[in-house]
Design an enzyme around this catalytic site. Structure first.
Site, PDB file in Angstrom:
ATOM      1  N   GLY A 273       0.834  -1.195   0.000  1.00 34.68           N
ATOM      2  CA  GLY A 273       0.000   0.000   0.000  1.00 34.68           C
ATOM      3  C   GLY A 273       0.865   1.239   0.000  1.00 34.68           C
ATOM      4  O   GLY A 273       2.091   1.171   0.171  1.00 34.68           O
TER       5      GLY A 273
ATOM      6  N   SER B 272       2.602   4.828   1.053  1.00 33.19           N
ATOM      7  CA  SER B 272       3.310   5.218   2.266  1.00 33.19           C
ATOM      8  C   SER B 272       2.367   5.911   3.246  1.00 33.19           C
ATOM      9  O   SER B 272       1.584   6.784   2.857  1.00 33.19           O
ATOM     10  CB  SER B 272       4.479   6.143   1.907  1.00 33.19           C
ATOM     11  OG  SER B 272       5.189   6.529   3.056  1.00 33.19           O
ATOM     12  N   GLY B 273       2.418   5.524   4.516  1.00 37.14           N
ATOM     13  CA  GLY B 273       1.614   6.149   5.543  1.00 37.14           C
ATOM     14  C   GLY B 273       0.208   5.612   5.681  1.00 37.14           C
ATOM     15  O   GLY B 273      -0.583   6.135   6.473  1.00 37.14           O
TER      16      GLY B 273
ATOM     17  N   GLY C 279      -0.687   2.683   6.868  1.00 37.59           N
ATOM     18  CA  GLY C 279      -0.879   1.889   8.076  1.00 37.59           C
ATOM     19  C   GLY C 279      -0.341   0.477   8.019  1.00 37.59           C
ATOM     20  O   GLY C 279      -0.757  -0.369   8.815  1.00 37.59           O
ATOM     21  N   LYS C 280       0.595   0.211   7.143  1.00 33.66           N
ATOM     22  CA  LYS C 280       1.137  -1.153   7.016  1.00 33.66           C
ATOM     23  C   LYS C 280       1.892  -1.565   8.282  1.00 33.66           C
ATOM     24  O   LYS C 280       1.674  -2.647   8.831  1.00 33.66           O
ATOM     25  CB  LYS C 280       2.069  -1.223   5.796  1.00 33.66           C
ATOM     26  CG  LYS C 280       1.388  -0.923   4.474  1.00 33.66           C
ATOM     27  CD  LYS C 280       2.330  -1.122   3.302  1.00 33.66           C
ATOM     28  CE  LYS C 280       3.495  -0.136   3.314  1.00 33.66           C
ATOM     29  NZ  LYS C 280       3.047   1.263   3.132  1.00 33.66           N
ATOM     30  N   SER C 281       2.788  -0.695   8.730  1.00 40.54           N
ATOM     31  CA  SER C 281       3.597  -1.035   9.907  1.00 40.54           C
ATOM     32  C   SER C 281       2.745  -1.111  11.163  1.00 40.54           C
ATOM     33  O   SER C 281       2.966  -1.971  12.029  1.00 40.54           O
ATOM     34  CB  SER C 281       4.719   0.001  10.084  1.00 40.54           C
ATOM     35  OG  SER C 281       5.596  -0.006   8.970  1.00 40.54           O
TER      36      SER C 281
ATOM     37  N   GLU D   7       9.200   0.277  11.941  1.00 40.52           N
ATOM     38  CA  GLU D   7       9.125   1.740  12.049  1.00 40.52           C
ATOM     39  C   GLU D   7       7.681   2.162  12.302  1.00 40.52           C
ATOM     40  O   GLU D   7       6.794   1.873  11.497  1.00 40.52           O
ATOM     41  CB  GLU D   7       9.633   2.408  10.770  1.00 40.52           C
ATOM     42  CG  GLU D   7       9.563   3.926  10.835  1.00 40.52           C
ATOM     43  CD  GLU D   7       9.756   4.586   9.486  1.00 40.52           C
ATOM     44  OE1 GLU D   7       9.615   5.812   9.392  1.00 40.52           O
ATOM     45  OE2 GLU D   7      10.034   3.860   8.502  1.00 40.52           O
TER      46      GLU D   7
ATOM     47  N   ARG E 239     -17.964  -7.812  -2.199  1.00 39.29           N
ATOM     48  CA  ARG E 239     -18.576  -8.051  -0.895  1.00 39.29           C
ATOM     49  C   ARG E 239     -18.798  -9.535  -0.612  1.00 39.29           C
ATOM     50  O   ARG E 239     -19.066  -9.916   0.518  1.00 39.29           O
ATOM     51  CB  ARG E 239     -19.905  -7.295  -0.803  1.00 39.29           C
ATOM     52  CG  ARG E 239     -19.737  -5.796  -0.979  1.00 39.29           C
ATOM     53  CD  ARG E 239     -21.045  -5.049  -0.854  1.00 39.29           C
ATOM     54  NE  ARG E 239     -21.611  -5.163   0.490  1.00 39.29           N
ATOM     55  CZ  ARG E 239     -22.759  -4.556   0.851  1.00 39.29           C
ATOM     56  NH1 ARG E 239     -23.425  -3.818  -0.019  1.00 39.29           N
ATOM     57  NH2 ARG E 239     -23.212  -4.708   2.074  1.00 39.29           N
TER      58      ARG E 239
END
Length: 313
Positions: free
Chosen positions: A155, A157-158, A160-162, A204, A245
């Site tokens: 996904g 950057s930023g 919410g992966k980490s 991180e 769905r």
């Protein structure tokens, strides 16, 4: 890109004795297959795969010793002549015929000797070369082991992966890599991922910084390498986009030359991404066991509609 492997790498990795050709230890090895030149010892070189590592075991060395010195030198000359041959490996600590030593020395062709038996050493060497020569790439994402399933979370950057990986680790799952995932494709199109050495075990978290997962959560919270089974793509929720769905439409994505299942998860406030990733992993396991909830629901719905239609008649 696959890493380059030199003959010197084999000598160091397997602690082999260098008998000849120290100047040729920089020769590249380009294929993972090994070759035991049996027919070649009998004089048939028509289809000799010269680019492979040549392995001589007890059978080949014993056959060479049965030949006359002149014939033995002729076979050794033909075996050592091709410039693309990376090296010759002699197993079981066997004595190498003088003629083969002489011809290899003339051409700076390395002859390496191992004390290990031929079959065992061939297996170890093949595994090493397949791993080092496998096609590879690096992908921006997070790789976690969830219920034994390798989940590659991707996904922007930023997104919410980490943070999702951290929540999964807290829930008892294991981290393999954060931010950069090195992926290799084996010969049977299996993808395995690991973290670069510099960032291994590190995670991180924006606002907190870099944390060491093994130090905080223990050795059971990390893993060095894992087979990748599913790609989970996190993307910002788009109001006008139609999301699946039911789960009937199975998306696939390609990494290197391997197609792998893709699960797209829209991100919006209030959604527990870690739980959704867990459910995706369990659902993947169930499908592998032959149970598809979406398909069963569709079949039951079809049956119900058919019954209602018949009753109306």
């Amino acid at each position: 890109m696959a890493k380059k492997v030199k003959v010197s790498d084999l000598a160091d990795k397997f602690h082999m004795e260098v008998l000849t050709g120290e100047a040729g230890l920089s020769r590249p090895i380009t294929v993972a297959d090994l070759y035991r030149p049996g027919l070649e010892m009998a004089g048939y070189f028509n289809y000799h795969p010269r680019e492979r590592v040549q392995m001589l075991g007890k059978t080949e060395i014993t056959f060479l010793e049965m030949l006359t010195s002149g014939v033995r030198r002729n076979r050794a000359e033909q075996l050592c002549a091709p410039e693309e041959t990376p090296c010759i490996v002699v197993t079981r600590g066997l004595e190498v015929p003088t003629e083969l030593i002489d011809e290899a020395t003339k051409r700076d062709l390395p002859i390496l000797r191992s004390q290990v038996s031929t079959t065992i050493f061939a297996s170890r060497l093949t595994g090493f070369l397949e791993n080092r020569l496998a096609p590879s790439t690096t992908i921006h994402g997070v790789l976690v082991d969830v219920y034994g399933i390798g989940m590659l979370i991707t996904g922007s950057s930023g997104i919410g992966k980490s943070e999702t990986a951290l929540e999964l680790v807290k829930r008892g799952h294991r981290l393999i890599a954060d931010d950069a995932v090195e992926i290799r494709q084996t010969a049977d199109h299996v993808l395995s991922g690991n973290a670069p050495e510099l960032i291994r075990h590190l995670l991180e978290i924006r606002g907190v910084g870099i944390i060491n997962v093994m130090t905080l959560f223990g050795a059971g919270a990390i893993r060095n390498v894992k087979k990748i089974s599913v790609v989970v793509k996190l993307e910002n929720w788009q109001q006008d986009k139609q999301y699946d769905r039911l789960g009937l439409d199975e998306e696939m994505t390609r990494i290197i030359d391997t197609d792998i299942p893709l699960v797209t998860i829209p991100v919006r406030p209030g959604r527990n991404l870690a739980v959704i990733v867990e459910v995706a992993a369990m659902n993947y396991r169930l499908k592998g066991m032959g149970y598809n909830a979406a398909l069963q629901f569709t079949n039951k719905l079809t049956e119900q509609l058919s019954e209602d239609y018949e009753d109306s008649d």
